[in-house]
Each structure stands twice: as C-alpha cells, then as structure tokens.
Enzyme design. Structure first.
Site, PDB file in Angstrom:
ATOM      1  N   LYS A 277       0.843  -1.200   0.000  1.00 12.09           N
ATOM      2  CA  LYS A 277       0.000   0.000   0.000  1.00 12.09           C
ATOM      3  C   LYS A 277       0.876   1.247   0.000  1.00 12.09           C
ATOM      4  CE  LYS A 277      -3.959  -1.784   2.651  1.00 12.09           C
ATOM      5  NZ  LYS A 277      -4.964  -1.607   1.603  1.00 12.09           N
ATOM      6  N   ARG A 351     -10.364 -11.482   1.840  1.00 13.99           N
ATOM      7  CA  ARG A 351     -11.237 -12.516   1.265  1.00 13.99           C
ATOM      8  C   ARG A 351     -10.563 -13.888   1.298  1.00 13.99           C
ATOM      9  NH1 ARG A 351     -11.562  -9.122  -4.217  1.00 13.99           N
ATOM     10  NH2 ARG A 351     -11.275  -7.508  -2.660  1.00 13.99           N
TER      11      ARG A 351
END
Ligand code: BES
Ligand code: MN
Ligand code: ZN
Length: 499
Positions: A277, A351
């Site tokens: 990120k 996920r």
C-alpha cells in the site's frame, strides 16, 4: 467511570443534569430547582431560548440555593418523538460536557421521561448506556512523561442516574451494561496498535472470554495446514507472527439447536503485502481486524448477558507483510474447500482469510446462518461513506432482519446486488478464480468471491471498512474504533434467535 442508580435527591454536591422534554414551563424536579434558586432556571431558559429540543443544553453555574456546582438542562425533544437513541445521546452529551468541565461526579435526573415506546425504567437505562459509551477512553499510552498527561484527579469518576424507580432502572440497565462492555472490548481491540495486538495476543484476549463460559479454541498454523487452509495461511507467510484461527462457542440454547455463526476478518495489520500500500494513512490498517473485533465483542456481550441461544464466533487472525517469504502476485493457493485461487493482488487478502474461515465454520457447525464481518474494500466507502455498512446476502429474510436490527440500534446497513454477471469477473485464466475482479464494482466482486465459499448456507456479508475504524465522533462515541456491529448483531440475536 462508574455508573449507579439512585432515587431522586437534590442535596448532592457535584454536577446536576436534568433531562427535560419540550414544554413551555419546567415541571417536576426542574420546577423544584427553579423554586430553590429563586427563578434562576426559568430566567436562564428564557435568556438562552432553551425549549428542550433534542440535543440542546444549557448550563447554570453554582446556582444559589443548591449544593450543585452546576445545573445542566438537557433537552430530549417532544414526548411523542422519544426513543432510545435520543436518550442515549442525552446521556452521552452530559458526560461529554462534564468531562470538558473537569467535573469528577455527576448526577442525571431522569424524571417524567417515558412514552408509548420507552418505559421510564428503559429511559433511565438508555441514558446510562449513552453515558457509558461516551465515557470510553483509549488513553493507556498517554504517559506522564509525555507532558500531555491529563490529571487523574479531574476525571469524571461517577455518574448517578436518579429516577423514580431506581431498582427497575438498574434491572433494565443490567443487560445493556453487558452490551456496552462488548462494544468497549471491540473498541479496545480496534484501537490497539499492531505491535501489541498481533494474532497471538488477539487470541489471548479472545481466550479471556472463557471466564464468561465461552468455550475458546485456538488453532495453530500446523493445525490449519492439516485442515488444508491454504488461502488463509498464504496471507500470513510474510509475517514473523504465527497466524491463528480462534473458535468461540456460547451454548446458551437447547442442546440440539443449531447455532448461529459469526465470522470475522482479523488482519492485525495490512501493509498490502508485496502489492504494498502507499504510505499515506497506512497506520489505519491496524484496524483491519475490525470484523474479528466485532465478533469477539459480540461473543462477550452475548455470554455476559447469558443469551438463550447457541452462538459460534470464528475469527481468522493474520498479519499481511511484505517479506522474502511472503506470497507473490501470480501465486496459486488451494483453499480448504479444494478450490484454487490465483492471487493477483496480495492486498486483496481479507477474502483469502475469510474463504477458509467460512468453509470451516459451515462444515463444522452446520449453522442456521453465517454472517461475516470484514473491513474488506475501500470501494465500500466510495459507495456508502461511513453512514451504512455494505450488506450482501443470499437470503432476503436475513437481510431484512439485519436491516431492522440496524435501524433499531443506529448501526445501519445497505444491501447491494450480487449475481452471475459480477461473479464471472473473478474467473481466472490459471485457477478456479482470482482474488480481484478489476476496477468496477470492487465491493461486489469481493462479496462474489466470498460466496464461492458458501455452501448452500444462509449467509450475509457486512463490509465494514467504512464503519469499523476512523469512526465519526458522535454523542455516544469519541473513539477511533466505534466497536461498530456489536449492538446490531446483539439485537439481531435478541429479536429473532433467542428462545
Ligand atoms: N483492508 C483493505 C480495505 C480497507 C481499505 C479497509 C481502507 C479500510 C480502509 C483491504 O484488504 C484491501 O486492501 N482492499 C483492496 C482490494 C483491492 C486490492 C481489490 C482495496 O480496497 O483497495
Ligand atoms: Mn488489503
Ligand atoms: Zn485488508
């Protein structure tokens, strides 16, 4: 801060707050105070144009004729509009003001406050709940050495809720106080930095629920490997901290009654992994375990108030780090379900954790339903801001129940669509699926990914990236992590699944 219940008396020192409904002239205790102070109350109301509107307040300092250091009048609006939320806000507003004024003790008079929807005892109890939630602090890392240390002597230590029926109010508050504890536990977990709250430490805090009668198991990486949880384990490969799966069980229902299940994303820190990120705001990713925090706080609340239902909480705890051992874009992992996943972006890690946690939960527990909570996508904030959590589900009834519980508790959800056209966006060239769908509909393709690990079980997914952290400051929340979802799910269970 300690909260107690008492009968009404005006002789105490400290701050005195009085709730008033919208009315032309002061009644009851307010009228009595006005008389004792030679009409100071009415004069102040007039001067300030105070009529008792919800969320309004005025203050009279050291009034002659009373022992109180200050009298606060706090409006709760018209009796016909009275609801629990107004009362919680009033309790929160009072605590906020007393703290600012460095009062150490306060009393709140809740008299003549009730309606068709709220009994007098419930009114007092919800004022107490609002006060408790507002009083929450996460200041354990503010030391005297830092110079900005607050004066412990000037903390608000006690708030006494004074009403006509103290015993009934105390009874009404008992279960609410357990919910408040659960909310505050979730807040603590979200606020805690990731150098302290790594997966093992989180598991340790979940284990502490055993003192409430929750059965807690902690699965190690070796145990998860045996179960074939390649999707979850792949995420933690770059971390020095071992991944954990925690299973919490509360058996308050009938022995053969199928449980309801809650599953939480617990990414203790999300750097993005090799798909790193950007630095700006990355510190917020200490809150990427907000789903797991909510499930843990919920289990606390349900167990502490001895909920008559069987409930399972499962949290997947990992840390997503870049490292020589970290998983790479293009890697293909095999999930516990047997389905293979091409990891296109290592930052779509939540996920992967949930894929195995969901599969495990439904296989082992055959639950009535399974609800997962996850700070899953930035895209959900683009769609809904911080007002609603995203709701995705394969079941209309569960969706309705969640919508209703959210409205009742002020933790709102908004359902988004799913379907085959979205599902095909995560088909992969090399594996059964890939972990990202592309630029469009990012929150929906994430939900479609999760649904591939839901095996004919009633299921809902709450994307709480907007609501779990960096939370709006409200009368009942001044914490960075609001503990969002504990109240919603406690209400869902209480209203629909409790014997
Ligand atoms: N934890 C983030 C989502 C997030 C972002 C939560 C901001 C709270 C605030 C999640 O793991 C993530 O990185 N999602 C990616 C998915 C993308 C790579 C498909 C995102 O939202 O950008
Ligand atoms: Mn991520
Ligand atoms: Zn994440």
């Amino acid at each position: 801060m300690n909260i107690s219940f008492a009968d009404i008396s005006l002789t105490k020192s400290g701050a005195l707050a009085v709730l008033v409904t919208e009315a032309a002239t002061p009644r009851g205790v307010a009228a009595e105070i006005d008389k004792k102070t030679d009409g100071a109350l009415k004069r102040a109301m007039k001067a300030a144009g105070f009529t008792g509107k919800a969320e309004s307040a005025i203050e009279i300092l050291a009034p002659k004729g009373l022992g109180a250091s200050r009298v606060l009048l706090v409006g709760v609006g018209k009796t016909g509009d009275l609801d629990k939320a107004v009362l919680e806000k009033a309790g929160g507003i009072i605590v906020g003001r007393l703290e600012k004024d460095k009062e150490t003790a306060g009393a709140i008079v809740v008299e003549g406050i009730s309606s068709a929807r709220v009994t007098a005892a419930d009114a007092a109890a919800h004022v107490a709940l609002g006060a408790a939630l507002r009083a929450y602090k996460f200041d354990k890392y503010k030391t005297a050495k830092g110079g900005n240390h607050k004066d412990a002597k000037k903390e608000l230590k006690t708030v006494s809720i004074m009403s006509g029926g103290a015993a009934a109010a105390r009874r009404a508050y008992a279960p609410l106080s357990k919910v408040a504890e659960g909310v505050c536990l979730a807040r603590d977990l979200v606020n805690e930095p990731a150098n302290i709250l790594h997966p093992a430490e989180f598991a340790k805090r979940a284990r502490a629920l055993s003192k409430l009668g929750v059965k807690v198991e902690v699965l190690s990486e070796a145990q998860m490997r045996k179960l074939g949880m390649g999707a979850l384990l792949g995420v933690g490969m770059g971390s020095e901290h071992e991944s954990k799966l925690v299973v919490m069980r509360w058996e308050g229902g009938k022995a053969n009654d199928k449980p309801v299940a809650f599953v939480g994303k617990g990414v203790c820190f999300d750097t993005g992994g090799i798909s790193l990120k950007p630095p700006a705001g990355m510190e917020d990713m200490k809150g990427d375990m907000g789903g797991a925090a909510c499930v843990t706080g919920l289990m606390h609340a349900l167990a502490a108030r001895k909920t008559k239902a069987n409930v399972v909480g499962v949290i997947g705890l990992v840390e997503n780090m870049p490292d020589g051992k970290a998983q790479r874009p293009g890697d293909i992992v095999t999930s516990m379900s047997g389905q293979t996943i091409e990891v296109i972006n290592t930052d779509a890690e939540g996920r992967l954790v949930l894929a195995d946690a969901l599969w495990y939960t439904q296989n082992r527990f055959k639950p009535k339903f399974m609800i997962d909570l996850a700070t899953l996508t930035g895209a959900i904030m683009v769609a809904l801001g911080k007002e609603h959590a995203g709701l995705f589900s394969n079941d209309d009834k569960l969706s309705r129940q969640l919508g209703d519980a959210g409205m009742a508790e002020g933790e709102k959800v908004w359902r988004l669509p799913m379907g085959p056209a979205y599902d095909k966006l995560i088909n992969s060239r090399f594996a059964d699926m890939k972990n990202v769908g592309g630029r469009d509909a990012g929150s929906i393709t994430a939900a479609q990914f999760l649904e591939r690990f839901v095996n004919k079980v009633t299921w809902a997914h709450l994307d709480i990236a907007g609501t779990a952290m960096s939370s709006p400051q409200t009368p009942t929340n001044h914490s960075w992590g609001a503990g969002w979802g504990v109240r919603l799910l406690n209400r869902l269970v209480a209203d629909n699944y409790e014997a």
